[in-house]
Write a protein that holds these residues in place. Structure first.
Motif, mmCIF file in Angstrom:
data_model
loop_
_atom_site.group_PDB
_atom_site.id
_atom_site.type_symbol
_atom_site.label_atom_id
_atom_site.label_comp_id
_atom_site.label_asym_id
_atom_site.label_seq_id
_atom_site.Cartn_x
_atom_site.Cartn_y
_atom_site.Cartn_z
ATOM 1 N N ASP A 183 0.863 -1.171 0.000
ATOM 2 C CA ASP A 183 0.000 0.000 0.000
ATOM 3 C C ASP A 183 0.910 1.234 0.000
ATOM 4 O O ASP A 183 1.505 1.591 1.024
ATOM 5 C CB ASP A 183 -0.901 -0.019 1.241
ATOM 6 N N SER A 203 0.424 4.309 -0.040
ATOM 7 C CA SER A 203 0.126 5.503 0.757
ATOM 8 C C SER A 203 0.726 5.391 2.169
ATOM 9 O O SER A 203 0.767 6.364 2.912
ATOM 10 C CB SER A 203 -1.384 5.755 0.816
ATOM 11 N N ASP A 204 1.215 4.195 2.531
ATOM 12 C CA ASP A 204 1.903 4.016 3.832
ATOM 13 C C ASP A 204 3.409 4.277 3.732
ATOM 14 O O ASP A 204 4.115 4.270 4.737
ATOM 15 C CB ASP A 204 1.797 2.541 4.295
ATOM 16 N N THR A 211 7.049 6.071 2.902
ATOM 17 C CA THR A 211 7.719 7.379 2.837
ATOM 18 C C THR A 211 8.835 7.282 1.797
ATOM 19 O O THR A 211 9.641 6.346 1.834
ATOM 20 C CB THR A 211 8.347 7.747 4.205
ATOM 21 N N GLY A 236 6.866 4.006 8.692
ATOM 22 C CA GLY A 236 6.676 2.651 8.151
ATOM 23 C C GLY A 236 7.705 2.313 7.085
ATOM 24 O O GLY A 236 8.892 2.649 7.222
#
Ligand code: G1P
Length: 344
Positions: free
Chosen positions: A7, A9-10, A12, A107
């Motif tokens: 995913d 969007s988690d 960086t 994350g």
């Protein structure tokens, strides 16, 4: 068993852009390397567009000298992005640069070198939840990080710029690590021990330590790797991007345009032949010029010259010579100093 896809969007993205760009002097005396133009925008613009396309929402830029230029560029062109900055005041290596981003990463982390434009099949690369490093086979891998693989395509060993490379698989500068805590721990250990290779804290060495501690990292084959580190490769990357995105015919009255080219709408082209493979920045002016395989940056003024394989800096001015000649039969004059003019 195939695990779920990542995913994004988690994730960086950490983009180190503090390098001095030594091989691109004199341009990098006055501008960070990543703000040099290729095709229609600076190198960093292409890198950030890629990150956006992938769906990554959090970005950390590790910035170095002349960082105020970066802030200004982001403010005027990428204001909508969620970008945090981390300064790297001493250039102690890529591993050190990435480590500085530690407090900003929670994350998984995707590290993408800021001076490298990659044409990655992101869907494929992130289709499984597994760590990966982008690699590509090259003729001479001695100036890169190099990997060895097992039969399943997982990395068994990484070496930074080995004198005798065990394989031809070079690290291209894209790294995805789920367990960023482990990566930062390995970086920290190497920093504390002052473990350097070629005098620098290397990201490659920290990844090697992770593998030694049983982390599995897949080698993801990357087809399109466009380096921007020196003039020849910058021009090569410019050619690739123009071929891909700017190959349509274009008309400018009084001049001849041979695509692919990118010409900013605020540039002025007068009585010239432009292309193929030319990028011209905002408010640049070309008059009586024949130019191919070149990049002309913002506000530069070029006149009365035939140019190829050239890079003209921001606000630079170059006015060539005009001659009057009364040439006798069978005379030969070659002022170009080049025997074979077909340089492309
Ligand atoms: C860095 C990495 C190296 C990698 C290369 C790709 O080296 O340390 O492993 O192969 O980028 O461009 P640098 O070019 O910063 O010396």
């Amino acid at each position: 068993m195939v695990k779920k896809k990542v995913d994004l969007s988690d994730v960086t993205a950490v983009i180190p852009i503090a390098g001095m760009g030594t091989r691109l002097k004199p341009h990098t005396h006055t501008l960070p390397k990543v703000l040099l133009r290729v095709a229609d925008k600076p190198i960093l613009g292409h890198v950030l567009d890629n990150i956006k396309k992938m769906g990554i929402k959090k970005i950390v830029l590790v910035v170095g000298q002349m960082r105020e230029h970066i802030y200004r560029y982001i403010d005027s062109h990428h204001k909508s992005l969620n970008i945090e900055y981390v300064p790297q005041n001493q250039l102690k290596g890529l591993g050190h640069a990435v480590y500085l981003a530690k407090s900003k990463v929670k994350g998984p982390v995707f590290i993408l070198l800021g001076d490298t434009i990659l044409d990655i099949n992101f869907k494929k690369a992130f289709s499984q939840k597994r760590d990966w490093i982008g690699v590509r086979e090259v003729k001479d891998p001695r100036r890169f990080g190099v990997v060895e693989l097992n039969n399943d395509g997982y990395i068994t060993k990484l070496l930074e710029k080995p004198v005798q490379p065990p394989t031809n698989l070079a690290i291209v500068g894209a790294y995805y690590v789920e367990n960023s805590k482990h990566l930062f721990k390995c970086l920290e250990e190497n920093i504390k021990k002052n473990k350097t290779t070629r005098g620098e804290i290397q990201l490659t060495d920290a990844l090697q330590l992770m593998i030694k501690r049983n982390e599995k990292i897949y080698a993801e084959e990357i087809e399109g790797w466009y380096d921007c580190g020196k003039l020849e490769t910058l021009l090569g990357t410019n050619r690739f991007l123009l071929d891909k995105y700017h190959n349509k015919s274009k008309k400018i009255s009084g001049s001849t345009i041979c695509p692919p080219v990118y010409i900013s709408s605020s540039a002025k082209i007068i009585n010239s032949v432009v292309g193929p493979y030319v990028s011209i920045g905002d408010k640049a002016v070309l008059e009586n010029v024949v130019i191919q395989n070149s990049i002309v940056n913002k506000k530069a003024k070029v006149s009365n010259i035939v140019l190829s394989s050239s890079l003209i800096g921001y606000n630079a001015m170059f006015n060539g010579l005009k001659h009057h000649i009364n040439l006798g039969d069978s005379s030969v004059i070659n002022l170009s100093g080049i025997d074979d003019d077909n340089e492309l």
